[in-house]
Design a protein around this motif. Structure first.
Motif, short mmCIF file in Angstrom:
data_model
loop_
_atom_site.label_atom_id
_atom_site.label_comp_id
_atom_site.label_asym_id
_atom_site.label_seq_id
_atom_site.Cartn_x
_atom_site.Cartn_y
_atom_site.Cartn_z
N SER A 8 0.85 -1.20 0.00
CA SER A 8 0.00 0.00 0.00
C SER A 8 0.88 1.24 0.00
O SER A 8 2.06 1.19 0.38
N ASP A 9 0.30 2.38 -0.39
CA ASP A 9 1.05 3.63 -0.34
C ASP A 9 1.49 3.93 1.09
O ASP A 9 2.60 4.39 1.32
N ALA A 10 0.61 3.67 2.04
CA ALA A 10 0.97 3.94 3.44
C ALA A 10 2.23 3.16 3.83
O ALA A 10 3.13 3.69 4.48
N GLY A 11 2.31 1.90 3.41
CA GLY A 11 3.50 1.09 3.70
C GLY A 11 4.74 1.62 3.01
O GLY A 11 5.83 1.69 3.60
N MET A 12 4.59 2.04 1.75
CA MET A 12 5.73 2.59 1.02
C MET A 12 6.17 3.91 1.64
O MET A 12 7.36 4.18 1.76
N PHE A 13 5.21 4.75 2.05
CA PHE A 13 5.54 6.04 2.64
C PHE A 13 6.30 5.85 3.95
O PHE A 13 7.29 6.53 4.20
N ARG A 14 5.82 4.93 4.80
CA ARG A 14 6.52 4.68 6.07
C ARG A 14 7.96 4.23 5.80
O ARG A 14 8.88 4.67 6.47
N SER A 15 8.12 3.36 4.82
CA SER A 15 9.47 2.88 4.48
C SER A 15 10.34 4.03 3.99
O SER A 15 11.51 4.15 4.38
#
Length: 117
Positions: free
Chosen positions: A56-63
């Motif tokens: 998800s974008d949220a997962g990519m953003f956190r990374s």
């Protein structure tokens, strides 16, 4: 018996959500590589047959933010060409992570102005 074994595709989160509701009712799995902005699609109770081919974008953003923190980058310029949904999702993730860097957003059409400043 369902007409197909699996559904693959759909680029719009709204379309995937609508199709996933029908797929859930018939037990057909659905795989999407593009519907990444919808946080609802990550709810396995609501969409048990939905699978992402990318995080998800949220997962990519956190990374991304964790990489910035690792390298001690305090101020980041991010070039994006897309909807404000992307920016809003990234900013929400940034606000939830302590010590996240400041992020300035640039669209390719305005990047030359920022470089001159």
């Amino acid at each position: 018996q369902p007409p197909v074994d699996v559904l693959v595709g759909c680029s719009s989160a709204k379309t995937v959500e609508a199709v996933a509701n029908v797929a859930n009712a018939t037990g057909i799995p659905i795989i999407s590589s593009s519907a990444i902005l919808s946080s609802r699609l990550g709810d396995k109770a609501m969409y048990p047959n939905f699978f992402r081919a990318v995080p998800s974008d949220a997962g990519m953003f956190r990374s991304f933010i964790e990489v910035c923190k690792y390298f001690k980058w305090k101020h980041v310029g991010l070039i994006f060409d897309g909807s404000t949904l992307f920016w809003e999702a990234m900013d929400k993730s940034r606000q939830q992570i302590p010590d996240a860097p400041k992020i300035d957003w640039f669209q390719p059409s305005t990047l030359h102005k920022a470089a001159a400043a």
